[in-house]
Scaffold this motif. Structure first.
Motif, PDB file in Angstrom:
ATOM      1  N   SER A   1      86.824  15.601  -5.852  1.00  0.00           N
ATOM      2  CA  SER A   1      87.973  14.715  -6.051  1.00  0.00           C
ATOM      3  C   SER A   1      87.744  13.817  -7.260  1.00  0.00           C
ATOM      4  O   SER A   1      88.688  13.285  -7.824  1.00  0.00           O
ATOM      5  CB  SER A   1      88.328  13.923  -4.790  1.00  0.00           C
ATOM      6  N   ASP A   2      86.488  13.674  -7.685  1.00  0.00           N
ATOM      7  CA  ASP A   2      86.216  12.919  -8.914  1.00  0.00           C
ATOM      8  C   ASP A   2      87.059  13.426 -10.085  1.00  0.00           C
ATOM      9  O   ASP A   2      87.612  12.638 -10.854  1.00  0.00           O
ATOM     10  CB  ASP A   2      84.737  13.045  -9.325  1.00  0.00           C
TER      11      ASP A   2
ATOM     12  N   ASN B   1      84.515   2.984   0.109  1.00  0.00           N
ATOM     13  CA  ASN B   1      83.106   3.176  -0.214  1.00  0.00           C
ATOM     14  C   ASN B   1      82.814   2.209  -1.365  1.00  0.00           C
ATOM     15  O   ASN B   1      83.572   2.223  -2.326  1.00  0.00           O
ATOM     16  CB  ASN B   1      82.875   4.632  -0.650  1.00  0.00           C
TER      17      ASN B   1
ATOM     18  N   ASP C   1      92.559   7.160  -1.872  1.00  0.00           N
ATOM     19  CA  ASP C   1      91.383   8.033  -1.864  1.00  0.00           C
ATOM     20  C   ASP C   1      90.853   8.092  -0.433  1.00  0.00           C
ATOM     21  O   ASP C   1      90.266   7.136   0.067  1.00  0.00           O
ATOM     22  CB  ASP C   1      90.349   7.443  -2.840  1.00  0.00           C
TER      23      ASP C   1
ATOM     24  N   TYR D   1      86.897   9.824   3.234  1.00  0.00           N
ATOM     25  CA  TYR D   1      86.250   9.690   4.556  1.00  0.00           C
ATOM     26  C   TYR D   1      87.263   9.750   5.695  1.00  0.00           C
ATOM     27  O   TYR D   1      86.966   9.319   6.809  1.00  0.00           O
ATOM     28  CB  TYR D   1      85.451   8.375   4.606  1.00  0.00           C
TER      29      TYR D   1
ATOM     30  N   THR E   1      88.372  15.380  -0.030  1.00  0.00           N
ATOM     31  CA  THR E   1      87.206  16.092  -0.562  1.00  0.00           C
ATOM     32  C   THR E   1      86.525  16.955   0.491  1.00  0.00           C
ATOM     33  O   THR E   1      86.627  16.668   1.689  1.00  0.00           O
ATOM     34  CB  THR E   1      86.180  15.095  -1.136  1.00  0.00           C
TER      35      THR E   1
ATOM     36  N   SER F   1      83.285  17.255   0.057  1.00  0.00           N
ATOM     37  CA  SER F   1      81.894  16.820  -0.163  1.00  0.00           C
ATOM     38  C   SER F   1      81.309  16.062   1.013  1.00  0.00           C
ATOM     39  O   SER F   1      80.095  15.949   1.120  1.00  0.00           O
ATOM     40  CB  SER F   1      81.830  15.909  -1.393  1.00  0.00           C
ATOM     41  N   LYS F   2      82.134  15.509   1.862  1.00  0.00           N
ATOM     42  CA  LYS F   2      81.605  14.634   2.904  1.00  0.00           C
ATOM     43  C   LYS F   2      81.547  15.375   4.236  1.00  0.00           C
ATOM     44  O   LYS F   2      80.572  16.029   4.519  1.00  0.00           O
ATOM     45  CB  LYS F   2      82.426  13.340   2.952  1.00  0.00           C
TER      46      LYS F   2
ATOM     47  N   ARG G   1      81.431  21.065  -5.230  1.00  0.00           N
ATOM     48  CA  ARG G   1      82.397  20.295  -6.020  1.00  0.00           C
ATOM     49  C   ARG G   1      83.845  20.760  -5.781  1.00  0.00           C
ATOM     50  O   ARG G   1      84.474  21.372  -6.648  1.00  0.00           O
ATOM     51  CB  ARG G   1      82.070  20.362  -7.535  1.00  0.00           C
TER      52      ARG G   1
HETATM   53  C1  LIG Z   1      82.279  10.696  -2.131  1.00  0.00           C
HETATM   54  C2  LIG Z   1      83.552  10.119  -2.578  1.00  0.00           C
HETATM   55  C3  LIG Z   1      84.490  10.895  -3.245  1.00  0.00           C
HETATM   56  C4  LIG Z   1      84.278  12.370  -3.386  1.00  0.00           C
HETATM   57  O1  LIG Z   1      83.856  12.786  -4.555  1.00  0.00           O
HETATM   58  P1  LIG Z   1      83.778  14.356  -4.864  1.00  0.00           P
HETATM   59  O2  LIG Z   1      83.968  14.371  -6.316  1.00  0.00           O
HETATM   60  O3  LIG Z   1      84.889  15.032  -4.115  1.00  0.00           O
HETATM   61  O4  LIG Z   1      82.438  14.816  -4.412  1.00  0.00           O
HETATM   62  C5  LIG Z   1      85.679  10.322  -3.648  1.00  0.00           C
HETATM   63  N1  LIG Z   1      85.944   9.036  -3.365  1.00  0.00           N
HETATM   64  C6  LIG Z   1      85.077   8.271  -2.694  1.00  0.00           C
HETATM   65  C7  LIG Z   1      85.440   6.869  -2.363  1.00  0.00           C
HETATM   66  C8  LIG Z   1      83.844   8.783  -2.304  1.00  0.00           C
HETATM   67  O5  LIG Z   1      82.971   8.011  -1.669  1.00  0.00           O
END
Ligand SMILES: *Cc1c(COP(=O)(O)O)cnc(C)c1O
Length: 369
Positions: A90-91, A162, A189, A192, A218, A220-221, A229
């Motif tokens: 998502s970055d 976060n 965003d 989580y 995402t 990723s979590k 990614r």
């Molecule tokens: C971990 C996180 C992301 C996710 O990042 P990715 O690029 O998808 O790994 C996005 N926003 C927040 C607040 C996060 O903590």
């Protein structure tokens, strides 16, 4: 001809490179890596098999439109796939939004204790970051609305947030949306989202009907696929069209797309990660509370980590605790890099890892007292 060196754009000069969570404890074997909010149980075995099944396709470019993944997401969440875009995490999507909608002279709002990527995404396009104060580590909707000016283009807000773990209830999110001019984009965003219990506005339905809401998510979590990614967003069609112009053409790998589709089908694995994370998070919060007379405070979290606030000085500080944990091979996220020198963020690990960090915190506090 000139011998001058190439010059960075002034707004790039004003940035610093992202400082990731530590992955190593200098000279000590790593006992628990709790610095990056990863899922410690790893991906679904079905996702691993799906990645292996496509490895021999490594010479072909991936599907540029992430078609199967968008279809699977649409079916799972009741969203029209036309409203979904995928990203290299998502970055990448957070960066795409700034590139498409802001530049020099524009303002982008984030909250004081927000996600570090927002400032980077803002500065990279030459826009001006506007930082809004929080109330006890929680976003203040009234203050965010008050910070909007005619130059505001985007607001980045993580919910849960976060590095704080704090959650805004659904009514606050709706109040924020209702108070915004329609030409200001709210980026909600929700990295989580899966860890939230109870009252929550996930924004997925609203992002298909409002002109100015983007929800990012995402793999990723909770899905444990950080290495692949894969991020996704739901947005109005006009915004999707803009983001499609600035995204990398083959931005999600074939392994990533396959893993994500498989993971979406493995409810049992995701449910296990969710329930174990929540159980251990509440247990760890209780352990930290029991150290309360040492001045430690666990900020209530709706995510897969806990922010711990320490006394400002004396023997028990976040910096000293971080050193102690590192000496014992336990890596957390000391947030001095984010101007939060009193805090340590601890990701929820496996049961063994979580018990290990709790015991080490107790040893540190008792040894220092
Ligand atoms: C971990 C996180 C992301 C996710 O990042 P990715 O690029 O998808 O790994 C996005 N926003 C927040 C607040 C996060 O903590």
């Amino acid at each position: 001809m000139t011998n001058a060196a190439p010059t960075m754009k002034p707004w790039i000069e004003a940035m610093h490179a992202y400082v990731p969570g530590k992955a190593k404890a200098d000279g000590v074997p790593v006992v628990a890596k709790l610095s990056s909010n990863e899922n410690p149980w790893g991906p679904s075995p079905m996702a691993v098999a799906a990645m292996q099944a496509v490895l021999a396709e490594g010479h072909r470019y991936p599907d540029p439109a992430s078609t199967a993944l968008r279809a699977a997401l649409g079916a799972k969440y009741g969203v029209d796939p036309a409203h979904i875009i995928c990203g290299t995490g998502s970055d990448e999507i957070l960066h795409m939004i700034a590139s498409a909608f802001a530049g020099p002279g524009d303002e982008i709002i984030h909250v004081r204790h927000g996600f570090a990527v927002y400032e980077g995404a803002t500065r990279r396009v030459g826009a001006t970051p506007v930082v809004v104060p929080d109330v006890d580590y929680t976003a203040d909707v009234g203050a965010v609305l008050a910070a909007v000016t005619p130059a505001t283009r985007i607001i980045y807000l993580a919910n849960p947030n976060n590095p704080t773990g704090t959650l805004l209830p659904a009514a606050d999110i709706r109040r924020l949306i209702a108070g915004l001019p329609t030409n200001v984009i709210l980026v909600l965003d929700c990295a989580y989202a899966e860890f939230v219990e109870g009252d929550y506005e996930d924004g997925l339905a609203l992002a298909q009907t409002l002109p100015n809401l983007i929800v990012t998510r995402t793999f990723s979590k909770i899905h444990g696929l950080a290495a692949q990614r894969i991020g996704w967003a739901v947005a109005p069609l006009a915004i999707i069209a803009a983001l499609d112009r600035v995204r990398g053409p083959f931005n999600v790998t074939t392994t990533g797309q396959a893993a994500a589709v498989a993971s979406l089908a493995d409810d049992a694995h995701i449910d296990m990660v969710r329930s174990e994370t929540i159980r251990l998070r509440e247990w760890l919060a209780g352990e930290i509370a029991s150290l309360g007379n040492a001045g430690l405070r666990a900020i209530p979290s709706a995510a897969n980590f806990i922010l711990v606030e320490f006394p400002e000085d004396g023997p028990i500080t976040a910096a000293a605790c971080n050193e102690w944990l590192l000496e014992h091979g336990i890596i957390c996220r000391y947030l001095a890099v984010q101007n939060m020198p009193r805090t340590l963020r601890i990701s929820i690990g496996t049961e063994t890892e979580t018990r290990t960090v709790a015991a080490a915190l107790r040893d540190f506090v008792e040894g220092a007292a």
